[in-house]
Write a protein that holds these residues in place. Structure first.
Motif, mmCIF file in Angstrom:
data_model
loop_
_atom_site.group_PDB
_atom_site.id
_atom_site.type_symbol
_atom_site.label_atom_id
_atom_site.label_comp_id
_atom_site.label_asym_id
_atom_site.label_seq_id
_atom_site.Cartn_x
_atom_site.Cartn_y
_atom_site.Cartn_z
ATOM 1 N N ILE A 158 0.857 -1.191 0.000
ATOM 2 C CA ILE A 158 0.000 0.000 0.000
ATOM 3 C C ILE A 158 0.887 1.232 0.000
ATOM 4 O O ILE A 158 1.864 1.313 0.740
ATOM 5 N N THR A 159 0.548 2.205 -0.838
ATOM 6 C CA THR A 159 1.296 3.456 -0.872
ATOM 7 C C THR A 159 0.331 4.614 -1.027
ATOM 8 O O THR A 159 -0.841 4.421 -1.376
ATOM 9 N N GLU A 160 0.809 5.822 -0.753
ATOM 10 C CA GLU A 160 -0.018 7.016 -0.891
ATOM 11 C C GLU A 160 0.574 7.933 -1.950
ATOM 12 O O GLU A 160 1.795 8.061 -2.061
ATOM 13 N N THR A 162 -0.302 11.884 -4.094
ATOM 14 C CA THR A 162 -1.076 13.119 -4.041
ATOM 15 C C THR A 162 -1.598 13.433 -5.433
ATOM 16 O O THR A 162 -0.838 13.521 -6.391
ATOM 17 N N ALA A 167 -4.830 13.399 -0.834
ATOM 18 C CA ALA A 167 -4.141 12.135 -0.605
ATOM 19 C C ALA A 167 -4.992 10.972 -1.107
ATOM 20 O O ALA A 167 -6.183 10.877 -0.781
ATOM 21 N N TYR A 168 -4.374 10.110 -1.910
ATOM 22 C CA TYR A 168 -5.027 8.907 -2.403
ATOM 23 C C TYR A 168 -4.213 7.687 -1.982
ATOM 24 O O TYR A 168 -2.983 7.739 -1.936
ATOM 25 N N VAL A 169 -4.921 6.623 -1.680
ATOM 26 C CA VAL A 169 -4.275 5.368 -1.314
ATOM 27 C C VAL A 169 -4.289 4.439 -2.522
ATOM 28 O O VAL A 169 -5.335 4.250 -3.158
ATOM 29 N N ASP A 171 -3.770 0.691 -3.224
ATOM 30 C CA ASP A 171 -3.635 -0.636 -2.632
ATOM 31 C C ASP A 171 -3.142 -1.577 -3.729
ATOM 32 O O ASP A 171 -3.925 -2.099 -4.527
ATOM 33 N N GLN A 177 -7.614 1.864 -5.915
ATOM 34 C CA GLN A 177 -7.225 3.176 -5.399
ATOM 35 C C GLN A 177 -8.466 3.843 -4.827
ATOM 36 O O GLN A 177 -9.587 3.590 -5.270
ATOM 37 N N LYS A 180 -8.035 8.948 0.502
ATOM 38 C CA LYS A 180 -7.649 8.490 1.829
ATOM 39 C C LYS A 180 -8.797 8.592 2.826
ATOM 40 O O LYS A 180 -8.912 7.769 3.737
ATOM 41 N N ASN A 181 -9.652 9.593 2.629
ATOM 42 C CA ASN A 181 -10.754 9.789 3.567
ATOM 43 C C ASN A 181 -12.068 9.168 3.082
ATOM 44 O O ASN A 181 -13.126 9.428 3.640
ATOM 45 N N LYS A 183 -12.772 5.425 1.647
ATOM 46 C CA LYS A 183 -12.418 4.097 1.138
ATOM 47 C C LYS A 183 -13.547 3.511 0.292
ATOM 48 O O LYS A 183 -13.320 2.648 -0.553
#
Length: 220
Positions: A158-160, A162, A167-169, A171, A177, A180-181, A183
Motif C-alpha cells: 500500500i502506498t499514498e 497526491t 491524498a489517495y491510497v 492498494d 485506489q 484516503k478519507n 475508502k
C-alpha cells in the motif's frame, strides 16, 4: 552568470525552460492548461487542485478560474508520453560549467549480462491505469505513475500519492485506489505493458480526454 552577460541564445534557452515550469509544482508542466481569463499556464492537476482548494483564484495574479475548463477537458496528447524532466533544467551558473568526465580504464571490460539486463528493463515500459466511473480506463499522471511503480518494485503493498492536492491510497495488493478519507470510493487499477495498453479503452491521461480517439462521452 547574470542576464546582462548572457548570449541571446542562452537567454532564449533560459526563458524556454522557465516557460515550461509549472508555477505550482516548479516542475516541467504535464498537460499544460491555461486559465482563460489571464492566460497563465499550469499543470492540469496542479490547477485543478488549486481550484478545488478554493485558494483565491490564479496562483500568479489571483484572477478568476473558470471551472468549466475542468469539465471533460480535451487535449492533443500522446497517451504513452514519458515523464517530463523533473526538476526543470537549472538556470544557475553551475549549468554553464564544463562537465569533466573521469578517465576510462580500457582494461576494465563491461559486464555484458548486466548491460543486457538493464536494456531489457529499460525497454519494458509499464503503465498504471485507473478505471473510469462508467467504462474505460485513465492513465495516471506520469509522475504519480512513477511513484506507484517504485512502490510496486519495492513490493510495497500500500502506498499514498497526491492527486489534485488530495491524498489517495493505492492498494497494490488489491489493485485498487481510493481517496484516503473515502475508502468506499475505490476504483480498480491496472498495471500493463505497451501491448496490453493498446488493447484497452484508454480514454485519456489524468482526467484529460485524448483529442483523437478514445475520448468517449462518459464521465471520469
Amino acid at each position: 552568470m547574470s542576464s546582462k552577460n548572457m548570449t541571446p541564445r542562452r537567454q532564449m534557452a533560459v526563458n524556454a525552460a522557465i516557460d515550461k515550469d509549472c508555477p505550482v509544482c516548479h516542475c516541467e508542466m504535464v498537460l499544460p492548461t491555461a486559465i482563460p481569463a489571464c492566460g497563465h499556464k499550469f499543470c492540469f492537476l496542479c490547477l485543478k487542485g488549486v481550484s478545488m482548494a478554493h485558494l483565491g483564484g490564479c496562483p500568479i495574479c489571483r484572477g478568476p478560474i473558470d471551472e468549466k475548463i475542468f469539465k471533460k477537458p480535451k487535449q492533443n496528447l500522446n497517451l504513452k508520453m514519458d515523464m517530463p524532466d523533473s526538476p526543470a533544467p537549472s538556470t544557475s551558473n553551475s549549468a554553464e560549467k564544463e562537465v569533466k568526465e573521469e578517465p576510462v580504464d580500457e582494461d576494465v571490460k563491461p559486464d555484458v549480462n548486466a548491460l543486457n539486463a538493464a536494456l531489457n528493463t529499460a525497454s519494458t515500459k509499464m503503465y498504471w491505469l485507473y478505471h473510469g466511473r462508467n467504462r474505460g480506463w485513465w492513465r495516471f499522471d506520469p509522475r504519480v505513475e512513477k511513484d506507484i511503480e517504485e512502490a510496486y518494485n519495492h513490493r510495497t503493498p500500500i502506498t499514498e500519492v497526491t492527486i489534485c492536492g488530495q491524498a489517495y491510497v493505492i492498494d497494490i495488493a488489491k489493485m485498487t485506489q481510493y481517496p484516503k478519507n473515502n475508502k468506499g470510493a475505490a476504483r480498480d487499477v491496472k498495471r500493463v505493458d505497451s501491448n496490453e495498453f493498446d488493447t484497452l479503452d484508454v480514454k485519456g491521461l489524468a482526467g484529460v480526454f485524448a483529442a483523437s480517439g478514445g475520448a468517449g462521452s462518459s464521465s471520469t
